[in-house]
Design an enzyme around this catalytic site. Structure first.
Site, PDB file in Angstrom:
ATOM      1  N   LYS A   8       0.861  -1.187   0.000  1.00 14.52           N
ATOM      2  CA  LYS A   8       0.000   0.000   0.000  1.00 14.52           C
ATOM      3  C   LYS A   8       0.890   1.228   0.000  1.00 14.52           C
ATOM      4  CE  LYS A   8      -4.486   1.015   0.472  1.00 14.52           C
ATOM      5  NZ  LYS A   8      -5.664   0.346  -0.083  1.00 14.52           N
ATOM      6  N   GLY A  38     -18.879   7.893  -1.258  1.00 12.57           N
ATOM      7  CA  GLY A  38     -17.849   8.244  -2.234  1.00 12.57           C
ATOM      8  C   GLY A  38     -17.888   7.250  -3.388  1.00 12.57           C
TER       9      GLY A  38
HETATM   10  P1  NAD Z   1     -13.744   7.858  -1.521  1.00 10.40           P
HETATM   11  O1  NAD Z   1     -12.755   8.840  -1.069  1.00 10.40           O
HETATM   12  O2  NAD Z   1     -14.232   7.949  -2.922  1.00 10.40           O
HETATM   13  O3  NAD Z   1     -15.040   7.927  -0.581  1.00 10.40           O
HETATM   14  C1  NAD Z   1     -14.980   8.004   0.806  1.00 10.40           C
HETATM   15  C2  NAD Z   1     -16.179   8.827   1.269  1.00 10.40           C
HETATM   16  O4  NAD Z   1     -16.235   8.803   2.685  1.00 10.40           O
HETATM   17  C3  NAD Z   1     -16.099  10.303   0.847  1.00 10.40           C
HETATM   18  O5  NAD Z   1     -17.316  10.701   0.260  1.00 10.40           O
HETATM   19  C4  NAD Z   1     -15.834  11.040   2.166  1.00 10.40           C
HETATM   20  O6  NAD Z   1     -16.381  12.340   2.202  1.00 10.40           O
HETATM   21  C5  NAD Z   1     -16.529  10.119   3.144  1.00 10.40           C
HETATM   22  N1  NAD Z   1     -16.091  10.225   4.524  1.00 10.40           N
HETATM   23  C6  NAD Z   1     -14.850  10.471   5.027  1.00 10.40           C
HETATM   24  N2  NAD Z   1     -14.883  10.463   6.372  1.00 10.40           N
HETATM   25  C7  NAD Z   1     -16.157  10.168   6.719  1.00 10.40           C
HETATM   26  C8  NAD Z   1     -16.827   9.995   7.953  1.00 10.40           C
HETATM   27  N3  NAD Z   1     -16.189  10.081   9.119  1.00 10.40           N
HETATM   28  N4  NAD Z   1     -18.145   9.683   7.926  1.00 10.40           N
HETATM   29  C9  NAD Z   1     -18.826   9.586   6.771  1.00 10.40           C
HETATM   30  N5  NAD Z   1     -18.245   9.749   5.572  1.00 10.40           N
HETATM   31  C10 NAD Z   1     -16.929  10.032   5.544  1.00 10.40           C
HETATM   32  O7  NAD Z   1     -13.144   6.418  -1.207  1.00 10.40           O
HETATM   33  P2  NAD Z   1     -13.609   5.008  -1.779  1.00 10.40           P
HETATM   34  O8  NAD Z   1     -12.722   4.633  -2.893  1.00 10.40           O
HETATM   35  O9  NAD Z   1     -15.082   4.996  -1.960  1.00 10.40           O
HETATM   36  O10 NAD Z   1     -13.200   4.045  -0.565  1.00 10.40           O
HETATM   37  C11 NAD Z   1     -14.015   3.956   0.602  1.00 10.40           C
HETATM   38  C12 NAD Z   1     -13.422   2.910   1.542  1.00 10.40           C
HETATM   39  O11 NAD Z   1     -13.391   1.643   0.891  1.00 10.40           O
HETATM   40  C13 NAD Z   1     -11.965   3.186   1.970  1.00 10.40           C
HETATM   41  O12 NAD Z   1     -11.758   2.712   3.286  1.00 10.40           O
HETATM   42  C14 NAD Z   1     -11.161   2.359   1.005  1.00 10.40           C
HETATM   43  O13 NAD Z   1      -9.884   2.012   1.512  1.00 10.40           O
HETATM   44  C15 NAD Z   1     -12.050   1.148   0.877  1.00 10.40           C
HETATM   45  N6  NAD Z   1     -11.837   0.401  -0.351  1.00 10.40           N
HETATM   46  C16 NAD Z   1     -11.967   1.028  -1.550  1.00 10.40           C
HETATM   47  C17 NAD Z   1     -11.761   0.300  -2.719  1.00 10.40           C
HETATM   48  C18 NAD Z   1     -11.954   0.914  -4.083  1.00 10.40           C
HETATM   49  O14 NAD Z   1     -12.094   0.173  -5.060  1.00 10.40           O
HETATM   50  N7  NAD Z   1     -12.007   2.240  -4.197  1.00 10.40           N
HETATM   51  C19 NAD Z   1     -11.393  -1.046  -2.639  1.00 10.40           C
HETATM   52  C20 NAD Z   1     -11.290  -1.649  -1.390  1.00 10.40           C
HETATM   53  C21 NAD Z   1     -11.508  -0.904  -0.251  1.00 10.40           C
END
Ligand code: NAD
Length: 347
Positions: free
Chosen positions: A80, A181
């Site tokens: 990572k 998100g």
């Molecule tokens: P992203 O940044 O697009 O979305 C995250 C969202 O969470 C944003 O809208 C942000 O405003 C919101 N947020 C932040 N803090 C918050 C809080 N305290 N309460 C409520 N909302 C809050 O990220 P993403 O790509 O959608 O990833 C989301 C999670 O999933 C992360 O933990 C990431 O590591 C995990 N993840 C993502 C992927 C992927 O394909 N993008 C794959 C595996 C895991």
């Protein structure tokens, strides 16, 4: 605090710190294990309050990637990257500087998107390194991993619904989605199409407006979300949301979401179990995105990605059943299964 003293250090193979004065880049790349292949995991851009906080995060996230990739059945190790920056600092030049750092590692770490990083950002990274995926391709796997992650999370939820409530039908099921998100929004679309009722929260008003404009959702404040009466709580923002404060007040029978490292500590899995709440281990059900990245690396079709993601349902069910049989927690069972796969390959 040194790397070795960090509570999250787990005999990581490599922890690489790099900076670039011109762009302001400060990055840490962690390679947890290459037992199953080159280390692969997304790059997170986040305004960490300190380099200690960033180090903790990258150590935990890279370890999680080793376990995730092992259980997803893909030949990748766990790695990572984190970039310490806020969104305003993110420029094409900063992402190119990050690409040069990745290139210098010679392929031991392969990067892709995570929180705060888009497909466009990865295209800038790709100008400087071959070791990047999550890039768009016409007729094969690739591009934004988040719709695939959402699909896998949905299947993990379905397995949890089947195991906990004896039904696989989402009609009338109420789901709390924390974070709308990239993944959370895609998940909302799938859940709505399946007939679920959605209650959502996000710290970013523009994200809430986007989901409200296209789906019937109820919006509540972040602090009020976990106490809502619901069937499923889906953390889709950041980690450590399952902790001493939230678990006692949680009113959902299932926790299944995309966020990495949802349990503040491993023993919170036992707290959930004692409350009769079924926890779908995060890295088991959020592997759809990395399956898409692995498929891109291997020039596979989009159809094959979906086929491999569909196996998340069976893996999750197997873990739930085994945990019940052993009187153990789902997170412990998942960890044991992942470790066994890594050790089998390493020996
Ligand atoms: P992203 O940044 O697009 O979305 C995250 C969202 O969470 C944003 O809208 C942000 O405003 C919101 N947020 C932040 N803090 C918050 C809080 N305290 N309460 C409520 N909302 C809050 O990220 P993403 O790509 O959608 O990833 C989301 C999670 O999933 C992360 O933990 C990431 O590591 C995990 N993840 C993502 C992927 C992927 O394909 N993008 C794959 C595996 C895991």
């Amino acid at each position: 605090m040194s790397v070795f003293e960090s509570p999250s250090f787990d005999d990581h193979e490599l922890v690489h710190f790099a900076s670039d004065a011109t762009t302001g880049l400060q990055t840490i790349i962690a390679v947890h294990s290459t037992a199953l292949g080159c280390a692969c995991g997304g790059c997170r851009l986040w305004p960490y309050r300190s380099s200690e906080e960033a180090l903790e995060d990258v150590l935990r996230l890279s370890r999680g990637m080793s376990y995730k990739n092992a259980l997803a059945g893909i030949s990748l190790g766990g790695g990572k990257a984190v970039i310490i920056a806020d969104a305003a600092m993110k420029t094409a030049e900063l992402m190119r500087a990050f690409g040069r750092v990745v290139e210098r590692l010679g392929g031991r770490y392969v990067t892709a998107e995570d929180v705060g990083v888009t497909v466009q950002d990865m295209q800038f990274v790709a100008e400087e390194t071959r070791f990047v995926h999550g890039l768009p391709h016409e007729n094969r796997a690739g591009g934004d991993p988040s719709p695939y992650t959402a699909q896998g999370v949905f299947l993990g939820m379905k397995a949890a619904l089947t195991h906990r409530f004896g039904r696989a039908d989402f009609r009338g099921i109420r789901v709390l989605v924390q974070g709308v998100g990239s993944v959370g929004f895609n998940l909302c679309k799938i859940l709505h199409a399946a007939g679920a009722e959605l209650i959502v929260a996000d710290v970013d008003g523009t994200r809430l407006e986007r989901v409200k404009a296209s789906l019937p959702v109820t919006i509540v404040g972040v602090a009020d979300l976990v106490t809502q009466e619901a069937d499923i709580y889906a953390p889709c923002a950041l980690g450590a949301v399952l902790n001493d404060e939230t678990i006692p007040v949680l009113k959902s029978g299932i926790v299944a979401g995309a966020a990495n490292n949802q349990l503040a500590r491993a023993e919170h899995g036992e707290m959930l179990r004692q409350r009769g709440i079924l926890y779908a281990p995060d890295y088991v059900i959020n592997s759809g995105g990395i399956i898409n990245v692995w498929s891109e690396m291997n020039c596979l079709t989009k159809e094959s990605v979906c086929e491999k993601i569909s196996r998340i349902y069976d893996t999750a069910l197997k873990i739930f059943k085994k945990a019940d049989e052993q009187g153990s927690t789902s997170n412990r069972v998942a960890d044991e299964m992942a470790l066994a796969l890594m050790q089998r390959k390493a020996t």
